[in-house]
Structures are given as C-alpha cells and as structure tokens.
Design an enzyme around this catalytic site. Structure first.
Site, PDB file in Angstrom:
ATOM      1  N   ASN A 100       0.814  -1.217   0.000  1.00  0.00           N
ATOM      2  CA  ASN A 100       0.000   0.000   0.000  1.00  0.00           C
ATOM      3  C   ASN A 100       0.852   1.274   0.000  1.00  0.00           C
ATOM      4  OD1 ASN A 100      -2.326   1.491   0.069  1.00  0.00           O
ATOM      5  ND2 ASN A 100      -2.920   0.920   2.167  1.00  0.00           N
ATOM      6  N   ASP A 147      -7.661  -2.216  17.484  1.00  0.00           N
ATOM      7  CA  ASP A 147      -6.349  -1.964  16.889  1.00  0.00           C
ATOM      8  C   ASP A 147      -5.850  -0.601  17.370  1.00  0.00           C
ATOM      9  OD1 ASP A 147      -4.128  -1.740  15.270  1.00  0.00           O
ATOM     10  OD2 ASP A 147      -5.169  -2.302  13.419  1.00  0.00           O
ATOM     11  N   HIS A 179     -14.802  -5.426  10.603  1.00  0.00           N
ATOM     12  CA  HIS A 179     -14.478  -4.100  11.132  1.00  0.00           C
ATOM     13  C   HIS A 179     -15.762  -3.326  11.386  1.00  0.00           C
ATOM     14  CE1 HIS A 179     -10.103  -3.403   9.726  1.00  0.00           C
ATOM     15  NE2 HIS A 179     -10.308  -4.699   9.883  1.00  0.00           N
ATOM     16  N   TYR A 221      -6.932   7.736  12.325  1.00  0.00           N
ATOM     17  CA  TYR A 221      -6.554   6.717  11.343  1.00  0.00           C
ATOM     18  C   TYR A 221      -7.559   5.564  11.306  1.00  0.00           C
ATOM     19  CZ  TYR A 221      -3.922   3.297   8.716  1.00  0.00           C
ATOM     20  OH  TYR A 221      -3.542   2.396   7.772  1.00  0.00           O
ATOM     21  N   HIS A 240      -2.970   0.616  16.427  1.00  0.00           N
ATOM     22  CA  HIS A 240      -2.148   1.147  15.336  1.00  0.00           C
ATOM     23  C   HIS A 240      -0.796   1.698  15.792  1.00  0.00           C
ATOM     24  CE1 HIS A 240      -5.044   0.456  12.204  1.00  0.00           C
ATOM     25  NE2 HIS A 240      -5.975   1.067  12.893  1.00  0.00           N
ATOM     26  N   ASP A 278      -6.512  -3.550   1.374  1.00  0.00           N
ATOM     27  CA  ASP A 278      -5.396  -3.171   0.510  1.00  0.00           C
ATOM     28  C   ASP A 278      -4.505  -4.373   0.161  1.00  0.00           C
ATOM     29  OD1 ASP A 278      -4.986  -1.966   3.460  1.00  0.00           O
ATOM     30  OD2 ASP A 278      -3.082  -2.808   2.789  1.00  0.00           O
ATOM     31  N   TRP A 286       2.143   6.313  13.019  1.00  0.00           N
ATOM     32  CA  TRP A 286       0.761   6.331  12.527  1.00  0.00           C
ATOM     33  C   TRP A 286       0.038   5.096  12.996  1.00  0.00           C
ATOM     34  CZ3 TRP A 286      -0.775   2.300   9.506  1.00  0.00           C
ATOM     35  CH2 TRP A 286       0.243   1.548   8.916  1.00  0.00           C
ATOM     36  N   GLU A 308       1.421  -7.055  11.615  1.00  0.00           N
ATOM     37  CA  GLU A 308       0.970  -6.818  10.235  1.00  0.00           C
ATOM     38  C   GLU A 308       2.040  -6.118   9.396  1.00  0.00           C
ATOM     39  OE1 GLU A 308      -2.619  -4.417  10.778  1.00  0.00           O
ATOM     40  OE2 GLU A 308      -1.498  -2.647  10.180  1.00  0.00           O
ATOM     41  N   ARG A 312       0.314 -11.592  13.309  1.00  0.00           N
ATOM     42  CA  ARG A 312      -0.525 -10.999  12.254  1.00  0.00           C
ATOM     43  C   ARG A 312       0.157 -10.929  10.889  1.00  0.00           C
ATOM     44  NH1 ARG A 312      -4.830  -9.114  11.531  1.00  0.00           N
ATOM     45  NH2 ARG A 312      -4.429  -6.916  11.199  1.00  0.00           N
ATOM     46  N   ARG A 372     -14.027  -6.082  15.184  1.00  0.00           N
ATOM     47  CA  ARG A 372     -13.019  -5.111  15.610  1.00  0.00           C
ATOM     48  C   ARG A 372     -13.686  -3.747  15.703  1.00  0.00           C
ATOM     49  NH1 ARG A 372      -7.819  -2.660  12.312  1.00  0.00           N
ATOM     50  NH2 ARG A 372      -9.254  -0.964  11.892  1.00  0.00           N
ATOM     51  N   GLU A 404      -8.603 -11.900   9.590  1.00  0.00           N
ATOM     52  CA  GLU A 404      -9.253 -10.607   9.361  1.00  0.00           C
ATOM     53  C   GLU A 404     -10.036 -10.662   8.049  1.00  0.00           C
ATOM     54  OE1 GLU A 404      -6.480  -7.387   9.040  1.00  0.00           O
ATOM     55  OE2 GLU A 404      -8.040  -5.872   9.254  1.00  0.00           O
ATOM     56  N   GLU A 445      -4.628  -5.118  19.351  1.00  0.00           N
ATOM     57  CA  GLU A 445      -3.646  -5.220  18.262  1.00  0.00           C
ATOM     58  C   GLU A 445      -2.693  -4.034  18.253  1.00  0.00           C
ATOM     59  OE1 GLU A 445      -5.544  -5.603  14.457  1.00  0.00           O
ATOM     60  OE2 GLU A 445      -3.761  -4.892  13.401  1.00  0.00           O
ATOM     61  N   HIS A 502      -3.287 -10.839   8.748  1.00  0.00           N
ATOM     62  CA  HIS A 502      -3.739  -9.533   8.245  1.00  0.00           C
ATOM     63  C   HIS A 502      -4.553  -9.727   6.962  1.00  0.00           C
ATOM     64  CE1 HIS A 502      -2.301  -5.314   6.723  1.00  0.00           C
ATOM     65  NE2 HIS A 502      -3.489  -5.245   7.283  1.00  0.00           N
TER      66      HIS A 502
END
Ligand code: CS2
Ligand code: MG
Length: 402
Positions: free
Chosen positions: A37, A210, A122, A159, A212, A316, A402, A262, A283, A147, A339, A236, A312
């Site tokens: 991605n 998550d 999600h 995000y 992130h 994407d 991020w 991930e 993941r 999630r 997922e 996560e 994961h």
C-alpha cells in the site's frame, strides 16, 4: 517444467493492486499478490527489473530453492519491498504447483484442520453511537467477532475511521494527507468505549481493537490493563514492535491478549516476541511476509510457544492474498482468527474469488492452486493512481507513529 514468461499487472479498481503472473511451458500460469500500500510501483519495478529476468528458464516446482534464491541470493535481505516481491513469486509458484497437481493449495499444506475459518469484521464510526450502529450491522450479517474503532472526542481525524458512510480506506490519492493524534484522550476514551459495547452487545461477541502502534510500552500496559474487564479477543499493535523487548512491559501488567505483526516481513521480526511468549497472535500477512513458504515456518515456530495466527486481511491486500491466507488458515493447527474486510464489488470485476462468508466463517472451494482468477481486460480498464497512507501528527504538530 520451465518458466517461460512473467509479467506484472498494476490496476486500480477503486484502489491499487499489483499482481504477478508467472507462466510455464506446461501451459499453466500462477498468480501472486504484490501489493504494498502506497509503494506499489517500487515492488512492480523490483519484480520487473530484477526478479522476472532471473525467473525465466527456472523450474517452478522448486519453490523452496527459488525462495532462497531471491532471499539469500541477492545479499540485501528483508525489507518490505523485497519481501513483497518474494511473496508474490512464492504465491504464484504455489498456485502453479496446485494447478499442475490438480489440487487446492490447502491440500499441499497438510490438508484441512477445520471446517470453516473464523473471521472478524471491522466496525467503525466517527462517534460512539454511529460505531455502535455499525457493530449492530456486522452482528446482523452474522459475524461472531468484530473489531471496534471510533472517532475520539477532541481529536480530529483518526486513522482508519472513515467519515460517516464512506468505506474503510486509509490510503488517499496523491501525497500523504495529515491526521491528528492525542494519546491522553485516546487512553481515557477506549475503556469507556468498550464498556458501552459490552453493555449493548453482552459477553458473547468477540471484540477486538487496533491501537495502530500509537502507545509507548507503559501507555500500552495501562490500556491493556484497563481493558481487562471487557475480555477482548485481542488488542492489536498497542506499540510499535521495532523494539520487541517493549512488549515485556505490556505483558507484565496485563492478561489482555496481544496481536502484532501486520508490518513484519520476516520471522526475525518476532523471535523475542515468540520465545518469551510476549504475544498471543501473529498478524504477518502472506503478501509482505514471504508468502506461503515463510508463513508456514512462522506459524510452526509460533505454535511451539502457544501463539496462534491472526493473518492480516485488510482491503489493501488483493483477493489473491486473501484466498492464499484462507488456505493457510484451513491448514495450520494453531490458527486463531482471520481478518475479513470484504472488497468492493469493482474489485471482483478484476479478481474472481473462490471464497465466501457465511455465519461468521469463511469457506474456500476446491479449485486447484490458490483458485482466484484475474480478468486482465478488466484490470486494464482501471489504471494505477498514486495514493499514500497518511502521516500522523500529535496535536502540537510533532510527527507521531501512525
Ligand atoms: C489495519 C490495516 O487491518 C488492519 O489491522 O491496521 O488497515 C492497515 O492499516 C493497512 O493495511 C495499511 O495498509
Ligand atoms: Mg492493524
């Protein structure tokens, strides 16, 4: 059998995907996902300039040897671009092997260990109430694991939380856009969010979250501990795991199950996490983690330490990757959960999948190899469009993870 040609197909049916197609003198072709991605062209160039010329004339049946040829043979090991290219080659070779032997990939990995693959959906919303509505939708669709992510009061755009009614898509056209972050507000909000979700949906629904990579180990320890009463399936990426030892601190303070990996692309990203039993789920995706060949080894090592897989599967990553992941999910004994973010309809004009969702589980048919078809004419209708993942800044402007 010999490899006679290979090419890279880049397309953008709503978002970018990179696909490697390898063909042989036996008339069999295999497909591999090579999507990274926001860095799609880097992988496409790596494959076109360095890997495809070296593949021509090789025997596609020798998957293990070819994996090491592109891993050890180039001297410059690891890294997301290199490993995504190797993953695509590996998937395409397994696809060819399955087609040559007329059997689905899971059969070559030891056969099925289960009847269906438990998946999680999600649910997101710009605020708590809209997020709760989305959880309801996912429960109505039959998901048994969800999630949960929500906008945070006082923090701007967060995000992975799309504006109301928009599909989940963290990458945006052009150069990276900027999002904001405030860890203090996040840490105060998340336990309240889960308290509300449990109040509305009860104890039986599996809940995941998550973070992130946004917390320090100590902040993550507080979060994991405060989430204990809500019995999460997993928390996560509470921290960025470049510092594997950081997970010791989180683990010492909490029994909330932890999922990481991930962004990992090698087993060497998780050796401390495994051997010290610092996580519960790994993941790593096939597409960035060395394909089927490497994931099998990662899963086997994880199983020694009572760690399960939680591969994961964001949108994407292409349907080829999702199908290949499902084959692995069916086969390995220490599977945990997969997922599942359904791709947009437009994606299925290009990639025809061989899997389906039913009552919380995913199933795959018995098409040989990985089993996903690519319609190249349709792919050509959707040319590449540059898009990037966002940059994340604290409220004072400091660049954050991020
Ligand atoms: C996310 C992903 O699925 C997840 O858990 O973290 O959406 C991730 O952010 C994207 O795949 C990045 O490309
Ligand atoms: Mg994630």
């Amino acid at each position: 059998m010999k490899i006679t040609s290979a090419k890279v197909i880049v397309c953008c049916p709503g978002r970018n995907f990179v696909t490697l197609k390898i063909c042989t003198d036996a008339g069999i072709c295999g497909l591999g996902d090579a999507t990274l991605n926001g860095r799609e062209k880097a992988v496409a160039t790596y494959l076109e300039e360095y890997c495809i010329p070296a593949l021509i004339g090789k025997d596609p049946r020798n998957i293990e040897d070819l994996w090491h040829y592109f891993y050890k043979g180039v001297y410059w090991k690891r890294g997301s671009v290199t490993m995504t290219a190797i993953s695509a080659i590996d998937m395409a070779l397994w696809d060819i092997k399955g087609k040559a032997l007329n059997t689905p990939l899971y059969n070559l990995l030891g056969g099925k260990s289960r009847q269906g693959v438990l998946v999680y959906a999600h649910a997101t919303g710009p605020n708590l109430e809209q997020m709760l509505e989305d959880v309801s939708k996912k429960v109505e669709q039959g998901y048994q694991a969800v999630r949960v992510q929500s906008g945070i009061p006082g923090v701007g755009r967060v995000y992975g939380v799309p504006k109301s009614g928009q599909p989940y898509e963290p990458a945006q056209k052009g150069l990276p856009h900027e999002e904001s972050w405030d860890t203090a507000r996040y840490l105060n909000f998340v336990p309240k969010m889960f308290s509300r979700v449990r109040e509305v949906f009860g104890e039986d629904l599996h809940l995941l979250h998550d973070a992130h990579h946004r917390c320090t180990p100590n902040e993550a320890a507080r979060l994991a501990r405060e989430l204990e009463p809500f019995h999460l399936f997993w928390l996560e990426d509470p921290v960025s795991a470049e510092l594997q030892e950081g997970l010791r601190l989180v683990r010492q303070h909490s029994t909330t199950p932890l999922a990481l990996g991930e962004v990992f692309n090698s087993v060497y990203d998780c050796t401390t996490l495994f051997s010290e039993q610092l996580i519960d789920y790994i993941r790593m995706p096939l597409v960035h983690g060395g394909g089927v060949t490497h994931l099998q080894k990662v899963a086997a090592l994880a199983s020694l330490y009572h760690i399960q897989t939680g591969i994961h599967g964001a949108t994407d990553l292409s349907p080829i990757n999702l199908a290949a992941s499902l084959h692995v999910d069916f086969a390995v004994n220490n599977f945990g959960i997969q997922e599942h973010m359904p791709h947009a309809e437009m994606v299925h004009e290009v990639f025809q999948p061989n899997y389906h969702f039913e009552k919380g589980f995913m199933y795959i048919n018995d098409a040989p190899g990985i089993g996903v078809e690519l319609n190249e004419e349709q792919a050509a209708q959707y040319p590449y469009q540059m898009a990037c993942l966002p940059v994340n800044r604290k409220l004072d402007g400091t660049l954050h993870y991020w």
